[in-house]
Design an enzyme around this catalytic site. Structure first.
Site, PDB file in Angstrom:
ATOM      1  N   TYR A 114       0.576  14.055   0.626  1.00 48.14           N
ATOM      2  CA  TYR A 114       0.129  14.718   1.856  1.00 48.14           C
ATOM      3  C   TYR A 114       0.276  16.242   1.762  1.00 48.14           C
ATOM      4  CZ  TYR A 114       0.450   9.851   3.178  1.00 48.14           C
ATOM      5  OH  TYR A 114       0.305   8.490   3.186  1.00 48.14           O
ATOM      6  N   TYR A 164       4.180  18.312  11.174  1.00 46.45           N
ATOM      7  CA  TYR A 164       5.163  17.252  11.432  1.00 46.45           C
ATOM      8  C   TYR A 164       6.593  17.796  11.488  1.00 46.45           C
ATOM      9  CZ  TYR A 164       1.364  14.536   9.139  1.00 46.45           C
ATOM     10  OH  TYR A 164       0.174  13.986   8.733  1.00 46.45           O
ATOM     11  N   ARG A 204       2.440  20.140   6.202  1.00 47.31           N
ATOM     12  CA  ARG A 204       3.436  19.219   6.754  1.00 47.31           C
ATOM     13  C   ARG A 204       4.484  19.895   7.643  1.00 47.31           C
ATOM     14  NH1 ARG A 204       6.600  16.650   4.021  1.00 47.31           N
ATOM     15  NH2 ARG A 204       6.582  14.819   5.343  1.00 47.31           N
ATOM     16  N   GLU A 238       0.829  -1.211   0.000  1.00 49.15           N
ATOM     17  CA  GLU A 238       0.000   0.000   0.000  1.00 49.15           C
ATOM     18  C   GLU A 238       0.866   1.265   0.000  1.00 49.15           C
ATOM     19  OE1 GLU A 238      -2.038  -0.519   3.712  1.00 49.15           O
ATOM     20  OE2 GLU A 238      -3.232  -2.210   3.015  1.00 49.15           O
ATOM     21  N   PRO A 239       1.756   1.419  -0.979  1.00 49.68           N
ATOM     22  CA  PRO A 239       2.631   2.598  -0.961  1.00 49.68           C
ATOM     23  C   PRO A 239       1.868   3.865  -1.351  1.00 49.68           C
ATOM     24  CG  PRO A 239       2.966   1.401  -3.000  1.00 49.68           C
ATOM     25  CD  PRO A 239       1.988   0.592  -2.186  1.00 49.68           C
ATOM     26  N   GLY A 240       2.135   4.943  -0.674  1.00 49.10           N
ATOM     27  CA  GLY A 240       1.525   6.223  -1.013  1.00 49.10           C
ATOM     28  C   GLY A 240       2.607   7.251  -1.291  1.00 49.10           C
ATOM     29  N   ARG A 241       3.280   7.631  -0.213  1.00 53.19           N
ATOM     30  CA  ARG A 241       4.284   8.693  -0.282  1.00 53.19           C
ATOM     31  C   ARG A 241       5.359   8.422  -1.333  1.00 53.19           C
ATOM     32  NH1 ARG A 241       5.372  12.149   3.952  1.00 53.19           N
ATOM     33  NH2 ARG A 241       4.309  10.761   5.394  1.00 53.19           N
ATOM     34  N   CYS A 263      -2.647  33.683   9.856  1.00 56.98           N
ATOM     35  CA  CYS A 263      -2.448  34.322  11.159  1.00 56.98           C
ATOM     36  C   CYS A 263      -2.134  33.309  12.244  1.00 56.98           C
ATOM     37  CB  CYS A 263      -3.683  35.122  11.516  1.00 56.98           C
ATOM     38  SG  CYS A 263      -4.048  36.331  10.265  1.00 56.98           S
ATOM     39  N   GLU A 264      -1.025  32.642  12.127  1.00 61.31           N
ATOM     40  CA  GLU A 264      -0.540  31.696  13.130  1.00 61.31           C
ATOM     41  C   GLU A 264       0.973  31.666  13.011  1.00 61.31           C
ATOM     42  OE1 GLU A 264      -1.992  28.109  14.200  1.00 61.31           O
ATOM     43  OE2 GLU A 264      -4.013  28.376  13.407  1.00 61.31           O
TER      44      GLU A 264
HETATM   45  C1  LIG Z   1      -1.238   5.992   5.202  1.00 59.15           C
HETATM   46  C2  LIG Z   1      -1.333   4.537   4.910  1.00 59.15           C
HETATM   47  C3  LIG Z   1      -0.580   3.978   3.869  1.00 59.15           C
HETATM   48  C4  LIG Z   1       0.392   4.773   3.035  1.00 59.15           C
HETATM   49  O1  LIG Z   1       1.505   5.181   3.747  1.00 59.15           O
HETATM   50  P1  LIG Z   1       2.750   5.853   2.973  1.00 59.15           P
HETATM   51  O2  LIG Z   1       3.695   6.200   4.031  1.00 59.15           O
HETATM   52  O3  LIG Z   1       2.208   7.038   2.261  1.00 59.15           O
HETATM   53  O4  LIG Z   1       3.289   4.838   2.030  1.00 59.15           O
HETATM   54  C5  LIG Z   1      -0.743   2.638   3.612  1.00 59.15           C
HETATM   55  N1  LIG Z   1      -1.604   1.873   4.338  1.00 59.15           N
HETATM   56  C6  LIG Z   1      -2.342   2.385   5.336  1.00 59.15           C
HETATM   57  C7  LIG Z   1      -3.253   1.504   6.076  1.00 59.15           C
HETATM   58  C8  LIG Z   1      -2.233   3.724   5.662  1.00 59.15           C
HETATM   59  O5  LIG Z   1      -2.946   4.217   6.666  1.00 59.15           O
END
Ligand SMILES: *Cc1c(COP(=O)(O)O)cnc(C)c1O
Length: 421
Positions: free
Chosen positions: A375, A318, A314, A274-277, A346-347
């Site tokens: 993100y 973070y 971000r 499940e790659p996102g970033r 304004c922060e």
């Molecule tokens: C956020 C999330 C991801 C993706 O994470 P990345 O760091 O963006 O790869 C995959 N699986 C689940 C369940 C998540 O909550």
């Protein structure tokens, strides 16, 4: 590797100068590179060849429908965490057979939606959720495929707000709970448990904690199989880091894949990731214009830009680092000097960085916040009644506005007055 490069003294995205997009669409604006998205997806997928894995892109990282469709056309699945994200994935053409539904607090309505659709797997995160899902499935006369999300209790580094794999975090169940719940679900005529899942955090730059978690997951699969239960699928989540800094560079997908193959050597099982970033982050920049330079008598110099924490949260949320590059290449020999780069909100938290060494910049100059494709827009808001920054997708020498900036009229029209006012 990405396709934001300097050409003719300025920064381009593929075949389009960023200055042109800033001029025609206005700033702040997110700009995404198709070639970079495609490359990242393909590199991740190919890292496991000849093994066939389901790469379910984590929609929450960048959920723009054109971004999703760019990936879906290459065969990507979608990891989703809400009904809204499932609807986005469907709108982008991701078939239900490649949609994974994750999340700590799925509502009855959301579960029913996913069950009726027949998604690839529902990642169940707790016992009450199993009970609710069983009830929903019985009512719909369906038997959804589920995986049990385990919290492997490892520290994977990264920022505390994005660590998910320690037992103190809200995600998943312990290994012993997982065994009990897997057996319970297997005995439930309304549920079809097909595997186990984990996701230990985000922006992970060290393979060791992942290897530790995956080895524990392998142990779980073997114990479940030892009890005569069927386990066909192992979902190992996302979390691989993106290159926000030049060094240290996070592991390449190929190194990640080798680690996975080593840990799982000899285990016959289908894999899901499940790659996102790692797919989206450096496929996008937030393009912003300098409003002015504000010098305080005490010596601090503020570079006030038209992008703010509502556009890219971000750094405020973070303490994240984004490289900031002037769009126009500074003349050779230009001196660097320290700026605090801030937005107009304004922060005090609306600070992208302090004491960043940058070349001379003045009102009207363009800067690009690099590695903002994940993100970024997905977490943006209209705080301070600032219109959502538009999103632009580039492909070769063409570009399209794939989410326009709302007008003030549109923003105000969303708020009907209470009838007594
Ligand atoms: C956020 C999330 C991801 C993706 O994470 P990345 O760091 O963006 O790869 C995959 N699986 C689940 C369940 C998540 O909550």
């Amino acid at each position: 590797m990405n396709f934001f490069e300097v050409r003719d003294g300025e920064l381009w995205c593929e075949g389009v100068p960023l200055s042109r997009i800033a001029h025609e669409v206005g700033t702040p604006v997110y700009v995404y590179s198709t070639a970079t998205l495609e490359r990242h997806y393909t590199v991740f997928q190919d890292a496991f060849a000849p093994r066939k894995v389901l790469v379910a892109y984590a929609v929450k990282a960048n959920s723009n429908v054109s971004v999703l469709k760019t990936l879906a056309r290459l065969g990507a699945g979608a990891d989703t965490v809400s009904e809204g994200e499932i609807r986005r994935a469907l709108a982008a053409g991701v078939p239900p057979s490649r949609i994974v539904f994750s999340g700590v607090g799925k509502t009855r309505r959301e579960l029913a939606f996913a069950v009726e659709l027949g998604v690839a797997e529902i990642n169940v995160e707790s016992e009450p959720e199993i009970d609710l899902l069983s009830e929903v499935a019985a009512l719909l006369d369906a038997r959804p495929k589920i995986t049990i999300r385990v919290n492997p209790d490892v520290s994977a580094g990264g920022h505390a707000k994005i660590a998910t794999g320690k037992s103190e975090n809200k995600f998943g169940v312990s290994f012993s709970e997982a065994e009990r719940l897997y057996a319970k679900a297997s005995a439930d005529p309304n549920l079809d448990p097909i595997g186990v899942a984990c996701h230990i955090g985000s922006q992970i730059t060290d393979l060791a904690p992942m290897a530790e978690a995956f080895a524990k997951m392998r142990g779980l699969v073997e114990r479940l199989r030892g009890q005569g239960l069927t386990v066909e699928r192992l979902d190992l989540g996302g979390g691989l880091g993106a290159p926000y800094f030049d060094s240290p560079a996070p592991p390449e997908p190929a190194q990640f894949a080798r680690m996975v193959e080593t840990v799982l050597e000899g285990l016959d099982i289908d894999l899901v990731f499940e790659p996102g970033r790692v797919i989206a982050a450096n496929a996008g920049v937030l393009l912003s214009r300098v409003i002015h330079v504000h010098e305080r008598p005490e010596g601090r110099r503020f570079l006030v830009v038209d992008g703010a924490m509502n556009d890219l949260v971000r750094p405020a949320m973070y303490d994240a680092f984004h490289d900031i590059r002037p769009v126009k290449t500074p003349r050779t020999g230009a001196n660097l000097s320290a700026f605090d780069v801030v937005g107009p909100v304004c922060e005090t938290g609306d600070t992208f960085c302090r004491d960043r060494e940058l070349p001379p910049l003045e009102a009207g100059d363009l800067v690009a916040f690099m590695t903002a494709g994940a993100y970024g827009a997905a977490m943006s808001s209209e705080y301070n009644t600032r219109p959502l920054a538009p999103e632009v997708l580039v492909k070769g020498n063409q570009y399209a506005v794939v989410r326009p900036r709302p007008t003030y009229e549109e923003m105000l029209a969303r708020e009907p007055l209470a009838p007594w006012l």
